[in-house]
Enzyme design. Structure first.
Site, PDB file in Angstrom:
ATOM      1  N   ASP A  69       0.730  -1.323  -0.021  1.00  0.00           N
ATOM      2  CA  ASP A  69      -0.201  -0.003   0.045  1.00  0.00           C
ATOM      3  C   ASP A  69       0.885   1.124   0.474  1.00  0.00           C
ATOM      4  O   ASP A  69       0.574   2.140  -0.573  1.00  0.00           O
ATOM      5  CB  ASP A  69      -1.060   0.156   0.921  1.00  0.00           C
ATOM      6  CG  ASP A  69      -2.367  -1.066   0.843  1.00  0.00           C
ATOM      7  OD1 ASP A  69      -2.087  -1.392   0.061  1.00  0.00           O
ATOM      8  OD2 ASP A  69      -2.909  -1.224   1.725  1.00  0.00           O
ATOM      9  N   CYS A 110       1.141  -8.110   4.829  1.00  0.00           N
ATOM     10  CA  CYS A 110       0.476  -6.542   4.818  1.00  0.00           C
ATOM     11  C   CYS A 110      -0.565  -6.413   4.230  1.00  0.00           C
ATOM     12  O   CYS A 110      -1.252  -7.514   3.959  1.00  0.00           O
ATOM     13  CB  CYS A 110       1.246  -5.752   3.885  1.00  0.00           C
ATOM     14  SG  CYS A 110       3.019  -5.687   4.360  1.00  0.00           S
ATOM     15  N   ASP A 111      -2.016  -5.658   4.859  1.00  0.00           N
ATOM     16  CA  ASP A 111      -2.760  -4.661   4.668  1.00  0.00           C
ATOM     17  C   ASP A 111      -3.570  -5.830   3.601  1.00  0.00           C
ATOM     18  O   ASP A 111      -4.497  -6.717   5.027  1.00  0.00           O
ATOM     19  CB  ASP A 111      -2.204  -3.653   3.559  1.00  0.00           C
ATOM     20  CG  ASP A 111      -1.420  -2.920   3.838  1.00  0.00           C
ATOM     21  OD1 ASP A 111      -2.508  -1.774   5.255  1.00  0.00           O
ATOM     22  OD2 ASP A 111      -0.409  -2.397   3.692  1.00  0.00           O
ATOM     23  N   LYS A 112      -3.854  -6.633   2.803  1.00  0.00           N
ATOM     24  CA  LYS A 112      -4.822  -6.686   2.050  1.00  0.00           C
ATOM     25  C   LYS A 112      -4.649  -8.017   1.851  1.00  0.00           C
ATOM     26  O   LYS A 112      -5.797  -9.314   2.116  1.00  0.00           O
ATOM     27  CB  LYS A 112      -5.577  -6.129   0.785  1.00  0.00           C
ATOM     28  CG  LYS A 112      -5.667  -5.017   0.045  1.00  0.00           C
ATOM     29  CD  LYS A 112      -6.507  -4.367   1.672  1.00  0.00           C
ATOM     30  CE  LYS A 112      -6.752  -3.366   1.957  1.00  0.00           C
ATOM     31  NZ  LYS A 112      -5.151  -2.354   2.540  1.00  0.00           N
ATOM     32  N   CYS A 182       5.234  -2.664   8.092  1.00  0.00           N
ATOM     33  CA  CYS A 182       5.407  -1.042   8.986  1.00  0.00           C
ATOM     34  C   CYS A 182       5.169  -0.511   9.602  1.00  0.00           C
ATOM     35  O   CYS A 182       3.878  -1.126  10.750  1.00  0.00           O
ATOM     36  CB  CYS A 182       4.662  -0.022   8.041  1.00  0.00           C
ATOM     37  SG  CYS A 182       5.316   0.091   6.068  1.00  0.00           S
ATOM     38  N   GLU A 433      -6.597   4.366  -0.665  1.00  0.00           N
ATOM     39  CA  GLU A 433      -5.899   4.472   0.267  1.00  0.00           C
ATOM     40  C   GLU A 433      -5.734   5.851   0.334  1.00  0.00           C
ATOM     41  O   GLU A 433      -5.093   6.410  -0.783  1.00  0.00           O
ATOM     42  CB  GLU A 433      -5.279   3.902   1.491  1.00  0.00           C
ATOM     43  CG  GLU A 433      -5.586   2.862   2.422  1.00  0.00           C
ATOM     44  CD  GLU A 433      -4.033   1.719   2.632  1.00  0.00           C
ATOM     45  OE1 GLU A 433      -4.952   1.265   3.722  1.00  0.00           O
ATOM     46  OE2 GLU A 433      -3.289   2.497   2.622  1.00  0.00           O
ATOM     47  N   SER A 459      -5.272   5.591   5.290  1.00  0.00           N
ATOM     48  CA  SER A 459      -4.914   4.339   5.669  1.00  0.00           C
ATOM     49  C   SER A 459      -4.280   4.281   6.780  1.00  0.00           C
ATOM     50  O   SER A 459      -5.177   5.633   8.105  1.00  0.00           O
ATOM     51  CB  SER A 459      -2.767   4.748   5.204  1.00  0.00           C
ATOM     52  OG  SER A 459      -1.600   4.342   5.305  1.00  0.00           O
TER      53      SER A 459
END
Length: 544
Positions: A69, A110-112, A182, A433, A459
């Site tokens: 992202d 991560c994210d998705k 992150c 985002e 985000s």
């Protein structure tokens, strides 16, 4: 006899009768060389496979995609981030069903990728353990700890003349020191913590740093553990039940996690046959205090949470306050009560006592009103006190790029309410985002005087009065599409309200007179996605 051709193909892979006759465990590896949260996952996956073999299974590794992202931010690439979640879930389903695996270990970070894998687990309902790659360590720059959010905000600081470009270059070199998701409580780490709280990840899944040997040990344990789940026939739908979803939301509120959980938790629950709505988030938020002040809204990082006792310690605090259901099975093979028996808080500044929280309410709030009849979400733990209530004139933009251009040019002033629309799941398409505009405002020092509203999303690294997921979205002729430049918008986070200060009659007339807006894409996956996806208040799941 009729499986002889199948066995013949397996022998081409070098397998013997002994390996063919053991349980088959699919090991889903989301490794790629562009996401820093994923570039070390070969080591994690190797450890998982070792555990599977030690436990008496035969591992078969296969890949799935992933979008970073941060790298996709603020350009067309971000349109593909949320849509990748459905492809990840679909691809795992195809591989698992096509090859009839007995069990799965999934390795995201991560994210998705995390919610995509959880969704696949709920759909497939075969014994599954999730083990993430772990968080990145915080960076160090000029005597303070920094992260990716610091760099994004540095861009706004340079634009406002508060930082030299050479300083930003120097910051860029130190903010992201190595592998891992992150280092703040952004979406990736929030979802890895949620996975642990939900019961689908082993204790330590959310917080053991990526660089530590104990992360490798956890991965090997996950491989062993899936064999126990297979023996006991413990499946994801035994674990992902309404009570465990409520536990996960409670932990999310205590952590002050990313607003994206309001998309992902309903989607994961839906895949497991559990239906929830936005009201559940708000009800739990009013009951659970904010116990951990993590970046982007606070000073602590995931490594601090790890040393303070991790997610198990957070859950112990909530359990002692009788705020969790403890009679729930988890991937440990035992119930949550047993898991928490030895959990303890080791730093009460990182994990506050229940009666001494950072805020009396949880990290997220659901706002409704004539501008968001079906809801919107704000990370209230990252909003300055002076912005908890705000009234100001609308500055209206039909894309993120338009808004960012004027923000960077210094055309947004104190008191404004920036409205970015046609960025929802269907209208974006892809529900981008928007870390660049929120970070630019923060870097310019405007996060305490300017609000930002969108039918897109933010985000997990965003802070300030950033209200997203406004539903219905503009592309569905939601009220946000009827906002005009200069309209007065009233935000009241404690009262959970978001309103456009015009009469009901005028709002209805404006909506009735809205013109059809042409789609921003004409071919490819995003066309199919925009035709299939439901609104943000449903978790942006696909329509049946």
């Amino acid at each position: 006899m009729e499986r002889a051709p199948h066995r013949s193909l397996l022998r081409a892979n070098g397998l013997s009768d002994r390996e063919i006759n053991k349980p088959w465990v699919g090991v889903v590896n989301s490794f790629n060389e562009i996401i820093p949260g994923h570039n070390h996952l070969r080591k994690i996956t190797d450890a998982v496979k070792q555990g599977v073999i030690e436990g008496g299974g035969t591992p078969f590794e296969f890949p799935t995609i992933g979008v970073c992202d941060g790298i996709a931010m603020n350009h067309q690439g971000m349109k593909y981030s949320l849509p990748s979640r459905e492809l990840i879930a679909d691809s795992i389903e195809i591989m698992a069903k096509g090859h009839q695996f007995d069990a799965l270990v999934m390795v995201p970070n991560c994210d998705k990728i995390v919610p995509g894998m959880l969704m696949a687990a709920g759909r497939l309902n075969i014994p599954t353990v999730i083990v993430s790659g772990g968080p990145m360590m915080a960076g160090h720059w000029k005597g303070k700890r920094v992260d990716l959010k610091t760099v994004f905000e540095g861009v706004g600081a340079v634009a406002a003349g508060k930082m030299e470009e050479e300083e930003l270059r120097d910051l860029e070199l130190y903010a992201c020191p190595g592998s891992g998701s992150c280092s703040g409580m952004f979406t990736a780490n929030t979802m890895n913590c949620i996975t642990e709280a939900l019961g689908m990840g082993l204790p330590g899944n959310g917080t053991i740093p990526a660089v530590m040997g104990s992360r490798i040990a956890l991965a090997r344990k996950a491989g062993l553990q899936v064999m126990e789940l297979l023996e006991k026939d413990i499946r994801p739908r035994d674990i992902i039940v309404r009570e465990s979803v409520e536990n996960a939301i409670a932990v999310d509120m205590a952590l002050g996690g990313s607003t994206n959980t309001v998309l992902h938790i309903p989607a994961v629950a839906h895949a497991a046959g559990v239906e929830i709505d936005l009201n559940l988030f708000d009800r739990i938020s009013r009951q659970i205090p904010h116990l951990c002040s993590m970046s982007p809204g606070g000073e602590h990082f995931i490594e601090d949470l790890y040393y303070a006792g991790g997610i198990q310690a957070v859950m112990k605090v909530l359990a002692d306050a009788d705020k969790l259901n403890l009679d729930l099975i988890t991937v440990t093979g035992t119930d949550l009560r047993a898991n928490l028996a030895e959990a303890e808080v080791k730093d009460e500044e990182v994990i506050r006592p229940y009666n001494n929280p950072y805020h009396q309410e949880g990290g997220l709030a659901i706002l409704k009103g004539n501008l968001a009849p079906r809801g919107s979400v704000v990370k209230q733990s990252a909003v300055a006190d002076e912005m908890m209530q705000h009234t100001g004139p609308a500055r209206v933009f039909d894309s993120e790029e338009e808004a960012n251009e004027l923000i960077m040019a210094g055309k947004i002033v104190e008191g404004d309410v920036v409205v970015i629309r046609y960025e929802g799941p269907q209208g974006g398409p892809g529900m981008r985002e928007m870390l660049s505009p929120t970070s630019a405002l923060a870097g310019m020092g405007l996060d305490k005087s300017v609000a930002l509203l969108t039918d897109g999303r933010f985000s997990g690294a965003s802070r300030g009065s950033s209200i997203g997921h406004i539903s219905p979205e503009a592309a569905s002729k939601g009220p946000i599409a009827a906002v005009k430049e200069g309209d007065i918008i009233e935000i009241d986070i404690p009262a959970r309200s978001l309103n456009l200060k015009i009469s009901d009659e005028e709002l209805k007339e404006r909506i009735a007179n809205l013109k059809e807006v042409k789609s921003k894409v004409e071919d490819g996956y995003l066309v199919r996605y925009s035709e299939s996806v439901d609104s943000a208040d449903t978790g942006a799941v696909f329509k049946r």
